[in-house]
Every structure is written in structure tokens, then in C-alpha cells.
Design a protein around this motif. Structure first.
Motif, PDB file in Angstrom:
ATOM      1  N   HIS A  91      -3.383  -3.251   6.924  1.00 54.43           N
ATOM      2  CA  HIS A  91      -4.636  -2.821   6.802  1.00 54.43           C
ATOM      3  C   HIS A  91      -5.444  -2.858   5.614  1.00 54.43           C
ATOM      4  O   HIS A  91      -5.367  -2.181   4.675  1.00 54.43           O
ATOM      5  CB  HIS A  91      -4.898  -1.063   7.084  1.00 54.43           C
ATOM      6  N   PRO A  92      -6.022  -4.399   5.538  1.00 57.24           N
ATOM      7  CA  PRO A  92      -6.770  -4.497   4.135  1.00 57.24           C
ATOM      8  C   PRO A  92      -7.537  -3.550   3.457  1.00 57.24           C
ATOM      9  O   PRO A  92      -7.696  -3.286   2.213  1.00 57.24           O
ATOM     10  CB  PRO A  92      -7.137  -5.874   4.561  1.00 57.24           C
ATOM     11  N   GLU A  93      -8.269  -2.791   4.464  1.00 59.67           N
ATOM     12  CA  GLU A  93      -8.965  -1.799   4.012  1.00 59.67           C
ATOM     13  C   GLU A  93      -8.317  -0.803   2.913  1.00 59.67           C
ATOM     14  O   GLU A  93      -9.172  -0.295   2.296  1.00 59.67           O
ATOM     15  CB  GLU A  93     -10.232  -1.205   5.174  1.00 59.67           C
ATOM     16  N   LYS A  94      -7.087  -0.415   3.330  1.00 60.35           N
ATOM     17  CA  LYS A  94      -6.490   0.457   2.463  1.00 60.35           C
ATOM     18  C   LYS A  94      -6.413   0.117   1.105  1.00 60.35           C
ATOM     19  O   LYS A  94      -6.002   0.801   0.207  1.00 60.35           O
ATOM     20  CB  LYS A  94      -4.876   0.782   2.953  1.00 60.35           C
ATOM     21  N   ALA A 154      -8.160  -4.701  -4.403  1.00 64.87           N
ATOM     22  CA  ALA A 154      -9.018  -5.903  -4.326  1.00 64.87           C
ATOM     23  C   ALA A 154     -10.188  -5.993  -5.542  1.00 64.87           C
ATOM     24  O   ALA A 154     -10.607  -7.016  -6.115  1.00 64.87           O
ATOM     25  CB  ALA A 154      -9.799  -5.945  -2.921  1.00 64.87           C
ATOM     26  N   GLN A 155     -10.639  -4.942  -5.835  1.00 61.07           N
ATOM     27  CA  GLN A 155     -11.552  -4.489  -6.870  1.00 61.07           C
ATOM     28  C   GLN A 155     -11.092  -5.030  -8.350  1.00 61.07           C
ATOM     29  O   GLN A 155     -11.879  -5.523  -9.017  1.00 61.07           O
ATOM     30  CB  GLN A 155     -12.236  -3.127  -7.060  1.00 61.07           C
ATOM     31  N   SER A 206      -8.535  -1.830  -0.690  1.00 60.79           N
ATOM     32  CA  SER A 206      -9.745  -1.941  -1.603  1.00 60.79           C
ATOM     33  C   SER A 206      -9.961  -1.913  -2.877  1.00 60.79           C
ATOM     34  O   SER A 206     -10.557  -2.618  -3.807  1.00 60.79           O
ATOM     35  CB  SER A 206     -11.007  -1.354  -0.917  1.00 60.79           C
ATOM     36  N   GLU A 207      -9.304  -0.900  -3.459  1.00 61.69           N
ATOM     37  CA  GLU A 207      -9.118  -0.596  -4.915  1.00 61.69           C
ATOM     38  C   GLU A 207      -8.334  -1.978  -5.475  1.00 61.69           C
ATOM     39  O   GLU A 207      -8.733  -2.264  -6.627  1.00 61.69           O
ATOM     40  CB  GLU A 207      -8.388   0.584  -5.191  1.00 61.69           C
ATOM     41  N   THR A 250       0.897  -1.141   0.017  1.00 62.39           N
ATOM     42  CA  THR A 250      -0.126   0.135   0.023  1.00 62.39           C
ATOM     43  C   THR A 250       0.898   1.256  -0.042  1.00 62.39           C
ATOM     44  O   THR A 250       0.207   2.582  -0.124  1.00 62.39           O
ATOM     45  CB  THR A 250      -1.061  -0.163   1.292  1.00 62.39           C
ATOM     46  N   ARG A 281      -3.761  -9.541   5.173  1.00 60.18           N
ATOM     47  CA  ARG A 281      -3.344  -8.798   6.418  1.00 60.18           C
ATOM     48  C   ARG A 281      -1.956  -9.560   6.658  1.00 60.18           C
ATOM     49  O   ARG A 281      -1.768 -10.838   6.904  1.00 60.18           O
ATOM     50  CB  ARG A 281      -4.133  -8.864   7.407  1.00 60.18           C
ATOM     51  N   THR A 298      -0.615  -6.132   3.437  1.00 60.97           N
ATOM     52  CA  THR A 298      -0.781  -4.788   4.161  1.00 60.97           C
ATOM     53  C   THR A 298      -1.198  -5.043   5.743  1.00 60.97           C
ATOM     54  O   THR A 298      -1.934  -6.167   5.898  1.00 60.97           O
ATOM     55  CB  THR A 298      -1.665  -3.927   3.546  1.00 60.97           C
TER      56      THR A 298
END
Ligand SMILES: NC(=O)c1ccc[n+]([C@@H]2O[C@H](COP(=O)([O-])OP(=O)(O)OC[C@H]3O[C@@H](n4cnc5c(N)ncnc54)[C@H](OP(=O)(O)O)[C@@H]3O)[C@@H](O)[C@H]2O)c1
Length: 297
Positions: A31-34, A39-40, A36-37, A4, A47, A29
Motif C-alpha cells: 500500500h504505497p499510500e501508507k 516519499a516526502q 507517503s511520509e 511500513t 508497490r 509495501t
């Protein structure tokens, strides 16, 4: 690891550009939420924390090629982080490990980060894993980020007397790192990833002047003066110490190395300092006008 970050996110973009299939890439990462792009786009996000050996072991399972981009932690914890990462890589039976290192990887270096670099390189080489080491020269990006402030001050203040640097952008490093990940014949190689020309600090200031059309000359300042300038930019004391030692290493000629390794890996030479600054400085300048002048880091 480091997917990230400023360098890691560029490496993933480059992997996709150079033909990797998104579902073959794993971005790790804390913070997997960072991510998300990513992942899309089909990239698998896992993690992993350098401080958490179990998370590393799980994140590395099924990995053929592992690129380790170190965190920016201080030296001692960073050494422990890479001990954790290499142990996990062995346990998870990773095929090959690529390590991003820095040119100043010598026992006589003046750069404060070097004990980490020496540890991580030698630990990797003696690990029994297949390895590739990529030693980066200094990033050009922070110089570009500092241009608005330099224009405001009218001079480039580094605590350097005679040193030269073959600056390279993160974009070019990412191209080379992606190519090294995808190439199958890179094991046991040490690459030195540098720009195509080494510049003295007066030459760097002159290039900034030419590109921006604004007055900017080099001023060799003392380490104390440099520290005061960094403090005015709100840089933390530890970062100031690291940066000051980096310029000692510059004067020790540790970054005055030009290789063709980026071109060898990618087929294309790195962008010149002048071209990179021409491409980036206006956007950086506009943003700085909106949010106040940016600091160098
Ligand atoms: N050559 C140069 O001139 C130069 C200049 C500056 C830095 N560097 C070095 O280059 C490397 C990367 O640069 P960068 O620009 O990409 O830095 P960056 O943007 O700060 O990225 C750092 C990355 O490290 C990850 N990270 C931090 N702590 C972690 C931990 N405990 N476990 C797992 N991941 C962790 C972060 O990921 P999450 O937060 O998502 O986990 C992030 O992806 C760093 O080692 C830095 O020291 C080199």
C-alpha cells in the motif's frame, strides 16, 4: 520488504540516522499510500506484494541490498511468499539478501512458525545469492504494551515453568538490521540478535513491578488459562496457538541465548529490559487510559 511495519519503519529511520541517503533507499509495501511520509523524505516507494511475483520482480530491480522482513501470514502461505521473493531476487539480480529470522530456527523447535524459518533460511542459503541471516530473539515491545493490563491484573501470566528470554526491543533490532544492511562485509554470516541479559519470568515480573511501582508477580498458568486470557483480549485463535507454542519454545530454552551481536554490528549494546520499560511505560499507560487497556499483541 515490510517497510511500513513496526520493524521495517524503524529500520528505515535507522538507515537514515546511520548515514544512508534517502534517495538510495527503496521502501516496498502493498500500500504505497501508507508510505507517503517516507516519499516526502525522498525515499523511493514501490508497490510489492509477497503474493504477487511480478510485483516483487519489478520492486527489486536495481537493488544492491534487499532486506526481507516476513509478513505475519500463517506458515504455509508464508513459505510460498518467500519462494516468490527469492525467485524474484534472483531474476532481478539483487546483490545481497538479508533475511530477518528468529532464534528458534532449529528442527527440534517447539515454535509453530519454525517450519517457515527453516525453509526460508535454507532456501536463501542454497539460492546462489549473497546472503546474511539475522535471527531475532523475542520482541520486548509487546511486553511493554501489555503492562497496563498486567498492572490491572496484578500478575504476569505466561504458560512458562522455567524458561528465560533475552528480550530485545524493535528499536535495537532496527539499529542492528540497518548496520547489517550498510556493512559491506556481512555476507555468509548468521547473527543472533538478543538482549544483553536473559530473564526468567519471575525476574521479568519483578522488573515490571520495580519500574511501575505497582504490584506484579509472575504466575505460571496452564496453556488453557493463557488461551482464555488471550481470548478476553480478543486475540484470534490462530495467534493464540502461535503464542502458546512460542512459550513452549521458551520452556525449551530456545530464547535463552545472549550474544554480543547487536553491539558487534552497531558498536553499542542493546538497551536493558528495565531501561526500555522505564522509557516507554508511562506513554503506553496514558494511551491505554484514554482508549481502554491494551492487549499483548
Ligand atoms: N520476534 C518476535 O517476538 C516477533 C513478534 C511478532 C512478530 N514477529 C515477526 O516479525 C516480522 C515483522 O514484525 P513487525 O512488528 O514489523 O510486523 P508488522 O508491523 O505487522 O509488519 C508486517 C509487515 O509485513 C508487510 N506485509 C504483510 N503482508 C504482506 C504481503 N503479502 N506482501 C508484502 N508485505 C506484506 C506489511 O506491509 P504492508 O501492509 O504495507 O504491505 C508490514 O509492513 C513478522 O514476520 C512477524 O511475524 C516477531
Amino acid at each position: 520488504m515490510g517497510a511500513t511495519g513496526n520493524l521495517g519503519s524503524r529500520v528505515i529511520r535507522e538507515l537514515l540516522k546511520q548515514g544512508a541517503i534517502a534517495t538510495d533507499i527503496i521502501a516496498s509495501t502493498r500500500h504505497p499510500e501508507k508510505a507517503s511520509e517516507l516519499a516526502q523524505r525522498g525515499v523511493e516507494v514501490r508497490r510489492a506484494d509477497y503474493e504477487d511475483p511480478q510485483s516483487l520482480k519489478e520492486a527489486f530491480l536495481g537493488t544492491d541490498v534487499l532486506l526481507l522482513i516476513p509478513s505475519s501470514a500463517p506458515v504455509e502461505p508464508r513459505i510460498q511468499q518467500h519462494f516468490n521473493a527469492l525467485e524474484a531476487a534472483k531474476q532481478s539480480k539483487v546483490g545481497r539478501v538479508l533475511l530477518t529470522s528468529i532464534l528458534a530456527a532449529t528442527s527440534t523447535s517447539k515454535f509453530l512458525i519454525t517450519p517457515f524459518t527453516l525453509y526460508s533460511e535454507s532456501k536463501l542459503c542454497s539460492s546462489g545469492l549473497e546472503w546474511t541471516i539475522l535471527r531475532n530473539c523475542l520482541y520486548l515491545d509487546p511486553v511493554a504494551q501489555w503492562v497496563p493490563k498486567l498492572i490491572q491484573m496484578g500478575y504476569l501470566p505466561y504458560p512458562v515453568k522455567k524458561g528465560r528470554v533475552a528480550y530485545i526491543s524493535r528499536d535495537d533490532l532496527a539499529r542492528a538490521l540497518a548496520a547489517a544492511c550498510l556493512g559491506s562485509d556481512r555476507s555468509g554470516q548468521i547473527y543472533q540478535l538478543t538482549g544483553n541479559k536473559s530473564l526468567s519470568m519471575p525476574e521479568l515480573a519483578q522488573t515490571i513491578s520495580q519500574v511501575t511501582g505497582k504490584h506484579c508477580e509472575f504466575k505460571s498458568v496452564s496453556e488453557d488459562e493463557f488461551a482464555d486470557i488471550c481470548r478476553a483480549d480478543n486475540l484470534p485463535e490462530l495467534m493464540i496457538e502461535v503464542l502458546t507454542s512460542m512459550y513452549r519454545a521458551v520452556d525449551n530454552e530456545e530464547f535463552d541465548i545472549v550474544t554480543d551481536h547487536v553491539e558487534r554490528l552497531t558498536g553499542t549494546p542493546p538497551e536493558s529490559v528495565e531501561s526500555y520499560l522505564r522509557r516507554t511505560w508511562r506513554d503506553i499507560y496514558s494511551r491505554s487510559q484514554e482508549s481502554g487497556v491494551r492487549s499483548q499483541e
